[in-house]
Design an enzyme around this catalytic site. Sequence first.
Site, PDB file in Angstrom:
ATOM      1  N   ASP A 111       0.692  -0.853   0.176  1.00  0.00           N
ATOM      2  CA  ASP A 111      -0.040   0.236  -0.502  1.00  0.00           C
ATOM      3  C   ASP A 111       1.486   1.294   0.198  1.00  0.00           C
ATOM      4  OD1 ASP A 111      -3.621   0.047   1.175  1.00  0.00           O
ATOM      5  OD2 ASP A 111      -2.242   2.191   1.254  1.00  0.00           O
TER       6      ASP A 111
ATOM      7  N   ARG B 129     -21.022   7.156 -11.560  1.00  0.00           N
ATOM      8  CA  ARG B 129     -20.144   6.707 -11.424  1.00  0.00           C
ATOM      9  C   ARG B 129     -19.256   6.547 -12.767  1.00  0.00           C
ATOM     10  NH1 ARG B 129     -20.044   8.067  -7.071  1.00  0.00           N
ATOM     11  NH2 ARG B 129     -20.479   6.298  -4.982  1.00  0.00           N
TER      12      ARG B 129
ATOM     13  N   TYR C  65     -15.101   6.323 -12.577  1.00  0.00           N
ATOM     14  CA  TYR C  65     -15.154   4.500 -12.310  1.00  0.00           C
ATOM     15  C   TYR C  65     -15.834   3.431 -12.733  1.00  0.00           C
ATOM     16  CZ  TYR C  65     -15.624   1.409  -7.686  1.00  0.00           C
ATOM     17  OH  TYR C  65     -15.159   0.400  -7.156  1.00  0.00           O
TER      18      TYR C  65
ATOM     19  N   LYS D  85     -14.007   0.353 -13.952  1.00  0.00           N
ATOM     20  CA  LYS D  85     -14.398  -1.067 -13.587  1.00  0.00           C
ATOM     21  C   LYS D  85     -14.782  -2.132 -15.362  1.00  0.00           C
ATOM     22  CE  LYS D  85     -13.020  -0.336  -9.287  1.00  0.00           C
ATOM     23  NZ  LYS D  85     -11.544  -1.259  -9.121  1.00  0.00           N
TER      24      LYS D  85
ATOM     25  N   ASP E 252     -18.399  -1.764   3.134  1.00  0.00           N
ATOM     26  CA  ASP E 252     -17.905  -1.087   3.950  1.00  0.00           C
ATOM     27  C   ASP E 252     -16.804  -0.982   4.006  1.00  0.00           C
ATOM     28  OD1 ASP E 252     -18.413   0.658   6.688  1.00  0.00           O
ATOM     29  OD2 ASP E 252     -19.564  -0.569   7.912  1.00  0.00           O
TER      30      ASP E 252
ATOM     31  N   SER F  77     -13.146   3.616   2.948  1.00  0.00           N
ATOM     32  CA  SER F  77     -13.058   5.153   1.496  1.00  0.00           C
ATOM     33  C   SER F  77     -14.404   5.260   1.598  1.00  0.00           C
ATOM     34  CB  SER F  77     -12.730   5.029  -0.060  1.00  0.00           C
ATOM     35  OG  SER F  77     -13.252   3.489  -0.251  1.00  0.00           O
TER      36      SER F  77
ATOM     37  N   ARG G 165     -16.592   8.760   1.428  1.00  0.00           N
ATOM     38  CA  ARG G 165     -17.781   9.382   0.516  1.00  0.00           C
ATOM     39  C   ARG G 165     -18.835  10.141   0.501  1.00  0.00           C
ATOM     40  NH1 ARG G 165     -14.813   4.737  -2.422  1.00  0.00           N
ATOM     41  NH2 ARG G 165     -16.252   3.304  -1.437  1.00  0.00           N
TER      42      ARG G 165
ATOM     43  N   ARG H 139     -29.049   1.214  -1.973  1.00  0.00           N
ATOM     44  CA  ARG H 139     -28.979   0.469  -3.334  1.00  0.00           C
ATOM     45  C   ARG H 139     -29.074  -1.766  -3.169  1.00  0.00           C
ATOM     46  NH1 ARG H 139     -23.295   3.586  -5.661  1.00  0.00           N
ATOM     47  NH2 ARG H 139     -22.507   1.932  -4.014  1.00  0.00           N
TER      48      ARG H 139
HETATM   49  P1  NAD Z   1     -10.608   1.695   0.413  1.00  0.00           P
HETATM   50  O1  NAD Z   1     -10.979   2.632  -0.710  1.00  0.00           O
HETATM   51  O2  NAD Z   1     -10.725   2.227   1.678  1.00  0.00           O
HETATM   52  O3  NAD Z   1      -8.957   1.641   0.938  1.00  0.00           O
HETATM   53  C1  NAD Z   1      -7.722   1.930  -0.734  1.00  0.00           C
HETATM   54  C2  NAD Z   1      -6.588   1.714  -0.200  1.00  0.00           C
HETATM   55  O4  NAD Z   1      -5.779   1.650  -1.555  1.00  0.00           O
HETATM   56  C3  NAD Z   1      -5.615   2.746   0.779  1.00  0.00           C
HETATM   57  O5  NAD Z   1      -4.997   1.872   2.058  1.00  0.00           O
HETATM   58  C4  NAD Z   1      -4.996   3.599   0.306  1.00  0.00           C
HETATM   59  O6  NAD Z   1      -4.038   3.412   0.861  1.00  0.00           O
HETATM   60  C5  NAD Z   1      -4.643   2.584  -1.363  1.00  0.00           C
HETATM   61  N1  NAD Z   1      -3.898   2.922  -2.476  1.00  0.00           N
HETATM   62  C6  NAD Z   1      -4.582   4.292  -2.710  1.00  0.00           C
HETATM   63  N2  NAD Z   1      -4.217   4.423  -4.434  1.00  0.00           N
HETATM   64  C7  NAD Z   1      -3.232   3.439  -4.159  1.00  0.00           C
HETATM   65  C8  NAD Z   1      -1.994   3.671  -4.228  1.00  0.00           C
HETATM   66  N3  NAD Z   1      -1.462   4.620  -5.848  1.00  0.00           N
HETATM   67  N4  NAD Z   1      -0.867   2.567  -4.851  1.00  0.00           N
HETATM   68  C9  NAD Z   1      -1.138   1.495  -3.306  1.00  0.00           C
HETATM   69  N5  NAD Z   1      -1.960   1.801  -2.466  1.00  0.00           N
HETATM   70  C10 NAD Z   1      -3.030   3.165  -2.868  1.00  0.00           C
HETATM   71  O7  NAD Z   1     -10.863   0.020   0.651  1.00  0.00           O
HETATM   72  P2  NAD Z   1     -12.284  -0.223  -0.672  1.00  0.00           P
HETATM   73  O8  NAD Z   1     -13.032   0.421  -0.181  1.00  0.00           O
HETATM   74  O9  NAD Z   1     -12.291  -1.797   0.210  1.00  0.00           O
HETATM   75  O10 NAD Z   1     -11.623  -0.671  -1.973  1.00  0.00           O
HETATM   76  C11 NAD Z   1     -11.345  -1.432  -2.250  1.00  0.00           C
HETATM   77  C12 NAD Z   1     -11.445  -1.939  -3.836  1.00  0.00           C
HETATM   78  O11 NAD Z   1     -12.635  -2.411  -4.059  1.00  0.00           O
HETATM   79  C13 NAD Z   1     -10.949  -0.522  -4.771  1.00  0.00           C
HETATM   80  O12 NAD Z   1     -10.391  -0.968  -6.106  1.00  0.00           O
HETATM   81  C14 NAD Z   1     -12.395  -0.313  -4.898  1.00  0.00           C
HETATM   82  O13 NAD Z   1     -12.806   0.487  -6.154  1.00  0.00           O
HETATM   83  C15 NAD Z   1     -12.931  -1.189  -5.017  1.00  0.00           C
HETATM   84  N6  NAD Z   1     -14.395  -1.573  -4.126  1.00  0.00           N
HETATM   85  C16 NAD Z   1     -15.170  -0.956  -3.231  1.00  0.00           C
HETATM   86  C17 NAD Z   1     -15.903  -0.792  -2.737  1.00  0.00           C
HETATM   87  C18 NAD Z   1     -16.948  -0.346  -1.765  1.00  0.00           C
HETATM   88  O14 NAD Z   1     -17.874   0.062  -1.344  1.00  0.00           O
HETATM   89  N7  NAD Z   1     -16.415  -0.308  -0.506  1.00  0.00           N
HETATM   90  C19 NAD Z   1     -16.925  -1.351  -4.174  1.00  0.00           C
HETATM   91  C20 NAD Z   1     -16.400  -2.024  -4.980  1.00  0.00           C
HETATM   92  C21 NAD Z   1     -15.388  -2.508  -5.559  1.00  0.00           C
END
Ligand code: NAD
Length: 246
Positions: free
Chosen positions: A37, A144, A147, A151, A181, A184, A188, A205
């Site tokens: 990370d 989105r 995004y 994706k 949950d 991030s 949001r 949703r």
């Molecule tokens: P999060 O968004 O809370 O955490 C993201 C992490 O990514 C952080 O620790 C951050 O430091 C790290 N990060 C950011 N930029 C970086 C970089 N350049 N290099 C390395 N690390 C980096 O975690 P989350 O919400 O579990 O999301 C993780 C993944 O799941 C993402 O790809 C997100 O798009 C995807 N996602 C999230 C959700 C949701 O509802 N939370 C739903 C679908 C998909």
Amino acid sequence: AARLHGKTAIVTAAAQGMGRAAALAFAAEGARVIATDINDALLAELADVPGVTPQRLDVCDPAAIAAFAAATPAPSVLFNCAGYVHAGTILDCDEDAFDQSVTLNVRSMYRMIRAFLPGMLEAGGGSIINMASVASSIIGAPNRFIYGTTKAAVVGLTKSVAADYVTRGVRVNAICPGTVDSPSLHDRMRALGDYDTARAAFIARQPMGRLGTAEEVAALAVFLAADESAFMTGQAIAMDGGWSNT
Ligand code: NAD
């Protein structure tokens, strides 16, 4: 027996959220995990977890990826989890926002796979897991634009690489969560102004009427990492509380 005994794993964005949950779940199932990370403070919390080695890696930095790959043997499992949710329509997305999301959400996976696939092939195979979303080729979610665009590209990337290496032991699958949950997600919710209203809208949703948990998604990542899923490649698996079934 531990389901990932003898395996090594690299996880990106492992400091928090689903990446962290997956790193912990992989280690709990016997894998040796490199948790990467850019958040050094949160990564440091993983230093004492048995089986987990935290290491800084910015997946937007090609030189950092090259240096990391040169110093790190190809893993049996590569979980490309890093990604960013830009909020807005196409009219809210300027060229910089477009490039930032493409770089973090898609090009990072291109670079990580290019860095480690040769070694995985040499080792006889492995499992690559890419983090997509139901907001992708599966459904169009409001506000989105970039995004969902990136994706959907992750789904295409996943299927393409899976097709090219299907006879050579490397499997590639994508995980497509609904609203989960995570730290991030709360950012949001706060960014929308009225936290409680935003939270209710995010929950609504999902027809199940709740958010997913990082641990639920991590369980799917363990399955995709393990030999239990050996007959499965090129799939984009939704785990979304029924969102994409509406
Ligand atoms: P999060 O968004 O809370 O955490 C993201 C992490 O990514 C952080 O620790 C951050 O430091 C790290 N990060 C950011 N930029 C970086 C970089 N350049 N290099 C390395 N690390 C980096 O975690 P989350 O919400 O579990 O999301 C993780 C993944 O799941 C993402 O790809 C997100 O798009 C995807 N996602 C999230 C959700 C949701 O509802 N939370 C739903 C679908 C998909």
